[in-house]
Design a protein around this motif. Structure first.
Motif, mmCIF file in Angstrom:
data_model
loop_
_atom_site.group_PDB
_atom_site.id
_atom_site.type_symbol
_atom_site.label_atom_id
_atom_site.label_comp_id
_atom_site.label_asym_id
_atom_site.label_seq_id
_atom_site.Cartn_x
_atom_site.Cartn_y
_atom_site.Cartn_z
ATOM 1 N N VAL A 1 -35.772 40.717 27.887
ATOM 2 C CA VAL A 1 -36.031 40.597 29.098
ATOM 3 C C VAL A 1 -34.817 40.321 30.301
ATOM 4 C CG1 VAL A 1 -37.204 38.535 31.066
ATOM 5 C CG2 VAL A 1 -37.764 38.668 28.661
ATOM 6 N N LEU B 1 -33.319 39.102 33.812
ATOM 7 C CA LEU B 1 -33.295 38.135 34.884
ATOM 8 C C LEU B 1 -31.958 38.793 36.094
ATOM 9 C CD1 LEU B 1 -34.455 34.971 33.764
ATOM 10 C CD2 LEU B 1 -35.663 36.811 34.776
ATOM 11 N N ILE C 1 -23.133 41.459 25.586
ATOM 12 C CA ILE C 1 -23.800 39.594 25.285
ATOM 13 C C ILE C 1 -24.771 39.246 23.892
ATOM 14 C CG2 ILE C 1 -22.798 37.138 26.502
ATOM 15 C CD1 ILE C 1 -21.896 38.742 29.094
ATOM 16 N N PHE D 1 -23.456 38.540 20.413
ATOM 17 C CA PHE D 1 -23.063 37.527 20.436
ATOM 18 C C PHE D 1 -24.994 36.481 19.611
ATOM 19 C CE2 PHE D 1 -19.789 37.794 23.291
ATOM 20 C CZ PHE D 1 -18.804 36.657 22.716
ATOM 21 N N ARG D 2 -25.934 37.559 19.784
ATOM 22 C CA ARG D 2 -27.690 37.918 19.385
ATOM 23 C C ARG D 2 -27.899 36.211 20.328
ATOM 24 N NH1 ARG D 2 -27.108 38.756 13.175
ATOM 25 N NH2 ARG D 2 -25.859 40.322 13.131
ATOM 26 N N LEU D 3 -27.509 36.219 21.639
ATOM 27 C CA LEU D 3 -28.029 35.612 22.078
ATOM 28 C C LEU D 3 -29.103 36.302 22.719
ATOM 29 C CD1 LEU D 3 -24.831 34.219 23.648
ATOM 30 C CD2 LEU D 3 -26.044 32.707 22.615
ATOM 31 N N PRO D 4 -30.294 34.742 23.650
ATOM 32 C CA PRO D 4 -31.380 35.170 23.979
ATOM 33 C C PRO D 4 -30.993 35.813 25.074
ATOM 34 C CG PRO D 4 -31.166 33.089 23.554
ATOM 35 C CD PRO D 4 -29.843 33.605 23.025
ATOM 36 N N ILE E 1 -32.491 36.213 27.816
ATOM 37 C CA ILE E 1 -33.468 35.792 29.419
ATOM 38 C C ILE E 1 -32.237 34.339 29.365
ATOM 39 C CG2 ILE E 1 -34.124 33.419 29.021
ATOM 40 C CD1 ILE E 1 -36.797 34.210 29.967
ATOM 41 N N ILE E 2 -31.689 33.864 28.663
ATOM 42 C CA ILE E 2 -30.634 33.171 28.953
ATOM 43 C C ILE E 2 -28.781 33.738 29.388
ATOM 44 C CG2 ILE E 2 -28.927 30.564 28.121
ATOM 45 C CD1 ILE E 2 -32.280 30.687 28.167
ATOM 46 N N VAL E 3 -28.636 34.737 28.491
ATOM 47 C CA VAL E 3 -27.945 35.790 29.249
ATOM 48 C C VAL E 3 -28.054 35.705 30.838
ATOM 49 C CG1 VAL E 3 -26.648 37.507 29.110
ATOM 50 C CG2 VAL E 3 -26.745 36.009 26.880
ATOM 51 N N LEU F 1 -29.752 35.056 32.612
ATOM 52 C CA LEU F 1 -29.482 33.688 33.754
ATOM 53 C C LEU F 1 -27.991 33.439 34.189
ATOM 54 C CD1 LEU F 1 -31.649 31.839 34.971
ATOM 55 C CD2 LEU F 1 -31.209 30.104 33.480
ATOM 56 N N GLY F 2 -27.422 33.850 33.121
ATOM 57 C CA GLY F 2 -26.026 32.883 33.485
ATOM 58 C C GLY F 2 -25.418 34.635 34.340
ATOM 59 N N THR F 3 -25.683 36.060 33.441
ATOM 60 C CA THR F 3 -24.917 36.900 35.040
ATOM 61 C C THR F 3 -25.738 37.166 36.399
ATOM 62 O OG1 THR F 3 -25.978 38.743 34.143
ATOM 63 C CG2 THR F 3 -24.221 38.228 32.688
ATOM 64 N N ASN G 1 -43.454 39.931 24.346
ATOM 65 C CA ASN G 1 -43.612 40.724 23.070
ATOM 66 C C ASN G 1 -42.696 41.507 22.698
ATOM 67 O OD1 ASN G 1 -43.921 37.818 21.713
ATOM 68 N ND2 ASN G 1 -46.359 38.232 22.459
ATOM 69 N N ILE H 1 -39.960 30.569 27.062
ATOM 70 C CA ILE H 1 -39.641 31.122 27.976
ATOM 71 C C ILE H 1 -40.321 31.719 29.229
ATOM 72 C CG2 ILE H 1 -39.227 33.642 26.995
ATOM 73 C CD1 ILE H 1 -35.962 32.376 26.899
ATOM 74 N N LEU I 1 -31.195 27.140 36.982
ATOM 75 C CA LEU I 1 -29.768 27.325 36.133
ATOM 76 C C LEU I 1 -28.890 25.740 36.084
ATOM 77 C CD1 LEU I 1 -27.656 29.645 35.762
ATOM 78 C CD2 LEU I 1 -27.013 29.224 38.039
ATOM 79 N N ILE J 1 -29.205 27.377 21.423
ATOM 80 C CA ILE J 1 -30.078 27.688 21.848
ATOM 81 C C ILE J 1 -31.027 28.218 21.526
ATOM 82 C CG2 ILE J 1 -29.297 30.073 22.198
ATOM 83 C CD1 ILE J 1 -31.076 28.788 25.298
ATOM 84 N N PHE J 2 -31.376 28.773 19.337
ATOM 85 C CA PHE J 2 -32.162 28.658 19.087
ATOM 86 C C PHE J 2 -33.028 27.281 18.961
ATOM 87 C CE2 PHE J 2 -29.975 32.638 18.659
ATOM 88 C CZ PHE J 2 -30.848 33.279 19.899
ATOM 89 N N GLY K 1 -21.922 30.385 36.544
ATOM 90 C CA GLY K 1 -22.614 31.972 35.863
ATOM 91 C C GLY K 1 -21.256 32.518 34.344
ATOM 92 N N LEU L 1 -22.162 29.085 31.479
ATOM 93 C CA LEU L 1 -22.951 29.368 31.595
ATOM 94 C C LEU L 1 -22.691 29.897 29.850
ATOM 95 C CD1 LEU L 1 -26.383 28.610 30.346
ATOM 96 C CD2 LEU L 1 -26.535 30.502 32.736
ATOM 97 N N ILE L 2 -22.362 31.470 30.425
ATOM 98 C CA ILE L 2 -22.167 31.983 28.743
ATOM 99 C C ILE L 2 -20.793 32.135 27.866
ATOM 100 C CG2 ILE L 2 -21.275 35.024 28.519
ATOM 101 C CD1 ILE L 2 -22.861 35.192 31.650
ATOM 102 N N ILE M 1 -22.288 29.203 25.781
ATOM 103 C CA ILE M 1 -23.711 29.531 25.055
ATOM 104 C C ILE M 1 -23.201 30.663 23.657
ATOM 105 C CG2 ILE M 1 -26.091 28.840 25.857
ATOM 106 C CD1 ILE M 1 -25.944 32.229 26.430
ATOM 107 N N ASN N 1 -22.866 28.793 20.130
ATOM 108 C CA ASN N 1 -22.866 29.507 19.230
ATOM 109 C C ASN N 1 -22.255 29.870 18.125
ATOM 110 O OD1 ASN N 1 -25.959 30.877 18.485
ATOM 111 N ND2 ASN N 1 -25.505 32.620 19.405
#
Lengths: 328, 333, 335
Positions: free
Chosen positions: A65, A67, A113, A117-120, A122-124, A126-128, A263, C140, C264, C277-278, C316, C319-320, C323, C327
């Motif tokens: 996703v 955002l 990113i 870093f294999r991050l979700p 949606i969170i990344v 949200l930060g950007t 999905n 989510i 946020l 986060i997981f 912003g 946050l990045i 994580i 992570n």
């Protein structure tokens, strides 16, 4: 493959039926809705959403996703606007290039990113979302780009073209067509579907997941950047605190209502176009019906949830399947 | 009780840190606009800056990113901690800041509500600086549109939100004028639309007005976002000859439409003068040269004499300024 | 800064192998210690940025603006440890607060209006939980949908109006002090201790970790996964309405845009506190420390007159970075 295609077809038909039903119901209450004028208004309202939706659709297909597209749109629109304002002597395409490239760069950062870093996502994103908004404030010095600074030909893009249909509408449909060609006829395009359907299996099939995912985010950013130009054309000015705020939710609503699965792996350009059209029709129907604008967000949220349930139901093989698995 | 004691300690601490505020220190003024990046407030800031240059006061401005009800509160508290003497603010909410204002005033900080007042909560601020006599906004707008359409035909209003307090006062006055003044008897208000001060919604609403009312002759939009959106829509639909747009807008936002003939005239006031007046008033009150009560006359060199009205309201000008092809070149804000 | 904190974290995490370790070691060698170091660093930097910063009374007063989000973040920590997420609490705060205001305005006494707000909070949480546990949709995206829906409903309910004129005893919870500590801070500390104990020593706490580590294994171990998840979403709704009431008391009025963008801040607090986060890892202590880190950073920047542009950018980035760092630490420790 054929099952996926059949599912997608069924969904498109479903959205089409919904769109027709919605128009008829609104038309019954307020006959003025079923007029050529409404078609014109809807056509003017959708290019902004449609261009960004094509990008978001690809992100969703890859099971991610984005955002941050609202902030990217704002950033690109400000960047292009500053070029127009500060260098009126430069040819217009430079403004276009700045918008699309800056959008692509920000999208690239998202993709980097997320994959590195294999991050979700949606969170990344949200930060950007916050990060890019901050950067655009800094870039613009918190100054608005006034209507005077937007070149006349850009504003005319929202009004006319040699073909009688405004340029922004032509651009939107051209983007949709290009996206369809890309997804259908290129190997990378098909790989996006494969990654979304089964991210774990994709590498086994020789798909380089990381570059493809980064590409998807970059494309999403680039299209959000192009949407920034469309914003400037349609509204005639760009404000750092307003432009693109909350836009991501409109676009995600349009895409999921268009039958693109959250999905990943399922969804089509045609479906997304219908989703955008549906949302455009809702947007235009509200004021014609005299419904307060306060309802708009509640309706978008409701639409997303309903689309999610439909998505789930289809996957589970109908309501019976949903309940059977749901209570297991 | 306990709270007061702590305020005292905090105040003492603050004054120790700032090196004890005595009369010779320049007056410290901060202005907190609704949100950052809004060109309208940039003009107010300019007024403050120029005023402070002349008066020798110390001026700073800080702003939140959004105009949400609570977004100004952390900034306000931080400024009080920095020991400012005067907080000038364009409040994002008529009541959500009351508690913070009360506490600031108990420490001797002067609170000025700039550009809009806090209806019903006037006793939580020291004074309000308003740009114009708001009772004139409604009739003035009706007259401006009437003169352009020969005082005849269907008209509509495109406002901000359904609950926007200033706009609702003006709209009520517009309705009143249309009903009672026989001059406007042939002008018919067909609807009021709300664009929520959002470019996209305002545009859609304006388009719906054109679609719903084919005989529409004019649109009044008493909000800067709305009037720009209405002008853009009328231009796009190529109906500038048929549908006249008037409203409240800033010259920079509307210049294009005036120059290309989409809009004949619109109105506003001088946000710059608000900043200027606020600076003079604030310094005067802080230094004791101006008594903050009804009837006191405040003199500002560039503005002339301004009398403090009921509930400590100051108005920078009486009538609205009309901008058209002839004079728009003189303004840049 | 981030490089050194990561290296430090890696060294610590490198020593940590599996779950079976003495408790003191589990407490010491975790990302929380990074948060703690950052907290001290931030305090020093903030004191140097502005001479007006180092004033405990001021910091505590300013903290009340973030404490409301922090209290929700405590519950959000549990939700994220259990492998889910809830992005709708800020919208739930707004909607439940508007329900409170509307009921009160209709003439009901304050306790009844508060009850209505709390019950509606539970209902909104249950609605989220229904989608996640019964329809098995990803939380989510469900909570993105409900975020928009709840905020929209608040707008439909309250319009653009400010609903105020609450009785004076209800207004100003942030001005009620115990010593020099405002009541919301006391509530936050107590809630942290309670939830910390719940997560640390009760069987439910252990089950939450297990669910987040491997839902399949948890099911096979006979843990009632869906019931616990439903409980967490209910708790999230309830705590959101409590936070909404605290905001209403602080402001003396409510509006639909209350706490907007708060999701946020909440996610930022939880991530800064080193929660994975997981799912499966994280702690209340981390969230507690991260709250103060955020308070120091936000207040420090505001009192130093750093423009909001830079503040958005920093939030912003934080946050990045947080994580990414967390992570990385956990990914290392899993090898």
């Amino acid at each position: 493959m054929s099952l996926v295609r059949r599912l997608a077809r069924a969904r498109e038909a479903g959205i089409l039926v919904m769109l027709v039903l919605f128009s008829l119901v609104v038309g019954l209450i307020e006959p003025r809705f079923l007029s050529g004028e409404t078609v014109r208004i809807v056509l003017l309202a959708i290019p902004l959403i449609m261009v960004a939706a094509m990008g978001e659709m690809m992100v969703l297909l890859a099971r991610h996703v984005d955002l941050s597209i609202g902030s990217i749109l704002g950033f690109s629109a400000i960047a292009a606007g500053m070029v127009f304002r500060d260098h009126p002597e430069w040819p217009l395409f430079i403004g276009f290039a700045v918008a699309i490239l800056s959008g692509a760069a920000l999208g690239f950062v998202n993709g980097l990113i997320v994959t590195l870093f294999r991050l979700p996502s949606i969170i990344v994103t949200l930060g950007t979302l916050s990060l890019y908004r901050g950067l655009l404030f800094i870039l613009s010095g918190s100054k608005q780009i006034d209507p005077n600074d937007i070149p006349e030909p850009i504003i005319r893009m929202a009004q006319t073209s040699p073909f009688g249909i405004p340029w922004i509408v032509i651009i939107a449909f051209a983007v949709a067509l290009a996206t369809w060609l890309f997804l259908t006829f290129t190997q990378v395009g098909r790989q996006i579907y494969a990654i979304g359907s089964n991210p774990g299996a994709a590498p086994l099939r020789g798909i380089r997941v990381v570059p493809v995912t980064i590409l998807v985010f970059t494309l999403s950013g680039a299209l959000a950047g192009l949407a920034g130009i469309i914003y400037a054309a349609r509204f005639g000015y760009v404000n750092p605190g307003i432009t693109g705020v909350g836009f991501e939710f409109t676009v995600i609503a349009a895409v999921v209502i268009g039958g693109v699965s959250i999905n990943g792996g399922i969804g089509s350009v045609a479906g997304t176009m219908l989703g955008v059209l549906f949302l455009g029709a809702v947007q235009v129907a509200l004021p014609i019906l005299g419904v307060s604008g306060f309802w708009q967000n509640a309706i978008y949220g409701g639409i997303i949830l309903i689309a999610l349930v439909i998505d789930r139901t289809v996957r589970a093989g109908g309501i019976r399947g949903l309940l059977a698995r749901g209570t297991a | 009780m306990l709270r007061n004691k702590w305020m005292l300690v905090a105040a003492l601490g603050a004054s120790l840190l700032t090196g004890a505020a005595y009369a010779a220190d320049p007056v410290k003024i901060v202005y907190i606009p609704k949100n950052t990046g809004n060109p309208y407030f940039d003009s107010i800031i300019k007024g403050f800056e120029d005023g402070c240059k002349k008066l020798g006061c110390e001026f700073t401005t800080v702003a939140p990113a959004t105009a949400e009800a609570t977004s100004q509160i952390p900034f306000l508290t931080a400024q009080l901690q920095r020991g400012v003497d005067v907080v000038a603010i364009s409040p994002n909410s008529p009541d959500a800041l009351n508690q913070v204002f009360d506490r600031a005033r108990s420490k001797g900080t002067i609170i000025l509500s700039v550009n809009s007042d806090m209806p019903g909560n006037e006793d939580h601020r020291d004074a309000a600086i308003l740009p114009v006599d708001f009772t004139k906004t409604g009739p003035s707008q009706v007259e401006l549109l009437g003169s352009q359409i020969g005082y005849e035909g269907d008209i509509a209003i495109l406002s901000a939100t359904t609950d926007a307090p200033d706009q609702n006062v003006w709209i009520a006055a517009m309705k009143d004028t249309l009903e009672k003044d026989p001059k406007y008897a042939k002008m018919k208000l067909v609807t009021i639309a709300y664009g929520d001060d959002d470019p996209q919604k305002s545009t859609t609403e304006a388009e719906a007005l054109l679609a719903n009312y084919p005989n529409l002759r004019g649109i009044i939009s008493p909000t800067t976002v709305g009037v720009a959106a209405a002008a853009q829509v009328v231009e796009t639909a190529k109906k500038a000859d048929k549908v006249k747009v008037v409203g409240l807008g800033t010259p920079n936002q509307m210049r294009r439409f005036i120059e290309n003939g989409t809009v004949d005239a619109f109105q506003l006031w001088s946000p710059y003068n608000e900043g200027l007046l606020a600076a003079y008033f604030a310094v005067g009150v802080k230094n004791g040269t101006i008594k903050n009560e009804a009837g006191t006359v405040v003199e500002v060199p560039e503005l002339g004499k301004v009398t403090i009205g009921d509930k400590s309201v100051l108005k920078t000008q009486a009538d609205l300024t009309t901008f058209d092809k002839k004079n728009i070149g003189d303004f840049n804000f | 800064m981030s490089a050194s904190e990561q290296r430090q974290g890696v060294n610590q995490a490198g020593r940590e192998s599996a779950a079976a370790k003495p408790r003191w070691k589990i407490l010491l060698v975790r990302p929380e210690s990074v948060t703690f170091v950052l907290l001290i660093l931030a305090t020093i930097v903030a004191s140097h940025l502005s001479p007006f910063f180092a004033d405990l009374g001021f910091i505590l007063e300013s903290s009340t603006y973030y404490i409301e989000f922090a209290i929700v973040a405590l519950v959000l920590t549990l939700v994220i440890i259990a492998g889910e997420i809830d992005l709708s609490p800020a919208a739930m705060m707004a909607l439940t607060a508007c329900i409170f205001g509307t009921v009160l305005k209709a003439g009901a006494p304050v306790p009844l209006a508060m009850a209505a707000s709390l019950v509606s909070g539970l209902a909104l949480g249950a609605f989220n939980g229904f989608f996640v546990t019964v329809l098995r949709l990803p939380s989510i995206i469900v909570t993105i949908g409900t975020l928009i829906l709840y905020r929209g409903l608040a707008q439909v309910l309250a319009g653009d109006k400010s609903i105020g004129s609450f009785p004076s005893w209800f207004v100003g919870i942030d001005y009620r002090m115990v010593g020099i500590v405002p009541v919301p801070v006391i509530i936050f500390v107590l809630a942290s201790i309670a939830l910390g104990l719940f997560l640390g020593i009760t069987i439910y706490g252990r089950q939450i970790y297990q669910i987040g580590t491997s839902e399949m294994a948890a099911i096979h171990a006979g843990i009632r996964v869906r019931r616990i998840k439903m409980g967490l979403f209910l708790a999230s709704g309830l705590v959101s309405s409590i936070a909404g009431l605290m905001t209403a008391s602080r402001l003396g009025s409510v509006r639909y845009d209350l706490a907007s963008g708060g999701e946020l801040t909440m996610v930022l607090i939880v991530m800064l506190g080193g929660t994975y986060i997981f799912g499966g890892r994280g702690s209340i202590l981390g969230t507690f420390l991260a709250t103060w880190l955020l308070v120091i950073i936000a207040t420090g920047m505001t009192v130093a007159n750093i423009a909001i542009n830079a503040q958005l950018t920093v939030m912003g980035l934080l946050l990045i970075v947080s994580i990414v760092a967390t992570n990385w630490i956990y990914a290392r420790s899993q090898r």
